[in-house]
Structures are given as structure tokens and as C-alpha cells.
Design a protein around this motif. Structure first.
Motif, mmCIF file in Angstrom:
data_model
loop_
_atom_site.group_PDB
_atom_site.id
_atom_site.type_symbol
_atom_site.label_atom_id
_atom_site.label_comp_id
_atom_site.label_asym_id
_atom_site.label_seq_id
_atom_site.Cartn_x
_atom_site.Cartn_y
_atom_site.Cartn_z
ATOM 1 N N ALA A 132 13.822 17.770 60.901
ATOM 2 C CA ALA A 132 12.437 18.001 61.361
ATOM 3 C C ALA A 132 11.448 17.527 60.309
ATOM 4 O O ALA A 132 10.437 16.882 60.630
ATOM 5 N N ARG A 133 11.741 17.828 59.040
ATOM 6 C CA ARG A 133 10.849 17.373 57.959
ATOM 7 C C ARG A 133 10.861 15.851 57.856
ATOM 8 O O ARG A 133 9.825 15.223 57.617
ATOM 9 N N GLU A 134 12.030 15.275 58.064
ATOM 10 C CA GLU A 134 12.141 13.816 58.013
ATOM 11 C C GLU A 134 11.329 13.180 59.131
ATOM 12 O O GLU A 134 10.624 12.175 58.923
ATOM 13 N N ALA A 135 11.402 13.758 60.309
ATOM 14 C CA ALA A 135 10.650 13.226 61.454
ATOM 15 C C ALA A 135 9.151 13.318 61.214
ATOM 16 O O ALA A 135 8.401 12.396 61.566
ATOM 17 N N ALA A 140 4.098 10.429 60.047
ATOM 18 C CA ALA A 140 2.878 10.333 59.238
ATOM 19 C C ALA A 140 2.791 9.011 58.485
ATOM 20 O O ALA A 140 1.693 8.556 58.149
ATOM 21 N N HIS A 141 3.930 8.411 58.210
ATOM 22 C CA HIS A 141 3.944 7.149 57.444
ATOM 23 C C HIS A 141 4.815 6.124 58.158
ATOM 24 O O HIS A 141 5.860 5.706 57.655
ATOM 25 N N PRO A 142 4.425 5.675 59.335
ATOM 26 C CA PRO A 142 5.259 4.744 60.103
ATOM 27 C C PRO A 142 5.526 3.431 59.374
ATOM 28 O O PRO A 142 6.561 2.807 59.586
ATOM 29 N N GLU A 143 4.603 3.039 58.522
ATOM 30 C CA GLU A 143 4.803 1.778 57.796
ATOM 31 C C GLU A 143 5.912 1.879 56.763
ATOM 32 O O GLU A 143 6.434 0.876 56.284
ATOM 33 N N ARG A 144 6.293 3.116 56.405
ATOM 34 C CA ARG A 144 7.354 3.295 55.407
ATOM 35 C C ARG A 144 8.541 4.035 56.008
ATOM 36 O O ARG A 144 9.425 4.487 55.292
ATOM 37 N N ALA A 145 8.543 4.191 57.335
ATOM 38 C CA ALA A 145 9.599 4.973 57.988
ATOM 39 C C ALA A 145 10.975 4.447 57.613
ATOM 40 O O ALA A 145 11.238 3.251 57.633
ATOM 41 N N VAL A 151 13.405 9.355 51.936
ATOM 42 C CA VAL A 151 14.638 9.373 51.148
ATOM 43 C C VAL A 151 15.073 10.795 50.799
ATOM 44 O O VAL A 151 16.227 11.180 50.993
ATOM 45 N N GLU A 152 14.141 11.585 50.286
ATOM 46 C CA GLU A 152 14.507 12.929 49.839
ATOM 47 C C GLU A 152 14.966 13.804 50.998
ATOM 48 O O GLU A 152 15.946 14.546 50.879
ATOM 49 N N HIS A 153 14.262 13.731 52.134
ATOM 50 C CA HIS A 153 14.648 14.548 53.283
ATOM 51 C C HIS A 153 15.982 14.080 53.867
ATOM 52 O O HIS A 153 16.781 14.891 54.353
ATOM 53 N N ASP A 154 16.232 12.773 53.824
ATOM 54 C CA ASP A 154 17.509 12.255 54.318
ATOM 55 C C ASP A 154 18.647 12.756 53.442
ATOM 56 O O ASP A 154 19.718 13.130 53.942
ATOM 57 N N LEU A 155 18.414 12.772 52.135
ATOM 58 C CA LEU A 155 19.432 13.282 51.210
ATOM 59 C C LEU A 155 19.670 14.766 51.457
ATOM 60 O O LEU A 155 20.807 15.246 51.398
ATOM 61 N N ARG A 203 20.792 13.269 64.659
ATOM 62 C CA ARG A 203 20.827 14.411 65.584
ATOM 63 C C ARG A 203 22.179 14.475 66.301
ATOM 64 O O ARG A 203 22.699 15.561 66.567
ATOM 65 N N ALA A 204 22.743 13.313 66.599
ATOM 66 C CA ALA A 204 24.054 13.280 67.258
ATOM 67 C C ALA A 204 25.124 13.893 66.354
ATOM 68 O O ALA A 204 26.049 14.561 66.833
ATOM 69 N N LEU A 205 24.986 13.676 65.050
ATOM 70 C CA LEU A 205 25.946 14.254 64.110
ATOM 71 C C LEU A 205 25.830 15.773 64.092
ATOM 72 O O LEU A 205 26.842 16.477 64.096
ATOM 73 N N VAL A 206 24.611 16.298 64.078
ATOM 74 C CA VAL A 206 24.431 17.751 64.098
ATOM 75 C C VAL A 206 25.048 18.342 65.365
ATOM 76 O O VAL A 206 25.762 19.354 65.314
ATOM 77 N N ASP A 207 24.803 17.703 66.497
ATOM 78 C CA ASP A 207 25.361 18.186 67.763
ATOM 79 C C ASP A 207 26.892 18.183 67.718
ATOM 80 O O ASP A 207 27.543 19.113 68.221
#
Length: 243
Positions: A132-135, A140-145, A151-155, A203-207
Motif C-alpha cells: 500500500a505504501r509502495e502504491a 505520487a511520483h509517476p515519473e519515478r515509479a 526502492v525502500e518500500h519494495d525492500l 499482490r499475486a505473491l501475497v495471495d
């Protein structure tokens, strides 16, 4: 322990502690003393190496810190490992980004399988919160999505999956490799070329983990990693073509 330390010889004078450490490390690696066995006393080692006991004591302290030896008060110093973990990690750091990514993928795939059968509701909530935080950041920053902004939220997400396996050894290994992959990719490609992040596969992995099916969880994990792996292969090929 006659004959067990014949490989030791007098240390030079350039750096007594460093040379003593290296000689003891070599002897441990060669199996001079078995795991769990007590090594000779400081006095015995000092005589064989022709150095002071303080030098031997400092060398042993370093090897204890490295995880090769363990000191037990009143009993002596014992062999904990015949390989130097620090040397192993230095070898990993010299590996290429593809090599490190492949090891990380192997760790994540196994973690996903274990997480499917060991996860708690709190583990699933932690994964979804990280996504959710990653999304939010990506919106908020589509140009850097998919790059530095997330990076931090993905980690956080991937670490949550590994932690859900509830295997402390696996978690520690993953934390090292996770950081190594990120730094290796930044060094090789730069932040602007970091592969895109797909929230759908995450999300598929969480499911899949939540389903309790280890085969499904592993498959979802490998599907998630297929994109970044392919991107890395393309970047490596592009860099090679420019040389």
C-alpha cells in the motif's frame, strides 16, 4: 597436541597481528583443528609463532569476532567454523549483479514456500501494508515509479515475505543479499535504469502465500522475479554491446 600445528611458522615483523590472524585462519581452513575442538593455549601458539602472547590474544579476538572461534571462560578457545564468513561475504561482493540476483531469487523462492505454510495474519498484513505504501509513492511520483522512489518500500515487502518463513538463518542471509542486489544494480546500471516494479505480481505473491499452497507461492515468487531478471539480462547485454 603434537603434530597438529606443524603448519605454523614464525610470523614476520611487518604486521604481527595480521600475519598471526592469517596463519591461524589458514590452519583452521586446512582442518588443523576440528569444529568443536579446543585450539592450543595462547602460550603454545605464541611459542610456535614466535610472537608475544598479546599478539596471539588480539588475533584470537579478531577470529572470535569473525565467527571462526569461540572463547569459553575457564575452558579455552574452541573452533566454531573452519571457514571465514567475512571472506565468503567479500567473495559475494565481488560477484556480478546477475550472480547475486540469482542467489537472491533462490532464497526468495524457498522463503515463499515456507511462508505459505508458516505465515501468520500479522505477516500478511505487513506485506499488504508495504504494498500500500509502495502504491502511494508510485501514484505520487509517476515519473519515478518502480525506481528510487519505491526502492525502500519494495525492500520492506520482500523482507516481509522472507520473514514470514519464520527461519532466522534464511532471514539474515536474505537481508545481506537483498542489500547486495540493490547496490550491485545501482553500481552497474545507475538508478535511472533500475527495472520497473509491478504491483500486480507482488499482490499475486501475497495471495499465493495467504492461500497456504507452497507450490503456488513459489510459482508466484518466480513469476514476480522473472521481470526484474529479464530486465537485468537486457541491461547487461546493452552494456556489453556498448563496449
Amino acid at each position: 597436541m603434537p603434530g597438529r600445528t606443524d603448519g605454523l611458522h614464525a610470523a614476520g615483523r611487518r604486521s604481527l597481528v595480521d600475519e598471526t590472524i592469517e596463519q591461524l585462519r589458514e590452519q583452521l581452513g586446512a582442518g588443523a583443528w576440528a569444529v568443536g575442538e579446543r585450539i592450543p593455549t595462547e602460550h603454545e601458539l605464541a611459542e610456535r609463532l614466535q610472537v608475544g602472547r598479546n599478539t596471539v590474544r588480539e588475533a584470537i579476538r579478531v577470529l572470535v569476532h569473525a565467527g571462526m572461534l569461540v572463547s569459553r571462560q575457564g575452558e579455552g578457545t574452541f573452533v566454531r567454523s573452519t571457514s571465514d564468513p567475512a571472506a565468503v561475504l567479500r567473495g559475494v561482493q565481488r560477484s556480478g549483479v546477475r550472480d547475486v540476483l540469482e542467489v537472491r531469487a533462490a532464497l526468495e523462492a524457498e522463503a515463499a514456500r515456507l511462508a505459505a505454510v508458516r505465515h501468520t495474519p500479522e505477516d500478511i498484513a505487513r506485506m499488504r501494508a508495504a504494498l500500500a505504501r509502495e502504491a502511494e509513492v508510485m501514484a505520487a511520483h509517476p515519473e519515478r515509479a518502480g525506481r528510487e522512489a519505491t526502492v525502500e518500500h519494495d525492500l520492506e515487502f520482500h523482507t516481509a515475505v522472507v520473514d514470514a518463513a519464520h527461519n532466522p538463518a534464511l532471514a539474515e542471509l536474505y537481508r545481506y543479499f537483498g542489500a547486495s542486489v540493490r547496490e550491485a544494480m545501482r553500481t552497474a546500471f545507475g538508478d535511472h535504469e533500475m527495472p520497473e516494479i509491478s504491483l500486480e505480481t507482488h499482490r499475486a505473491l501475497v495471495d499465493a502465500v495467504e492461500s497456504g499452497d507452497p507450490d503456488r507461492a513459489e510459482a508466484a515468487c518466480r513469476a514476480l522475479l522473472a521481470g526484474p531478471t529479464a530486465a537485468v539480462e537486457q541491461l547487461i547485454a546493452a552494456i556489453a554491446a556498448r563496449k
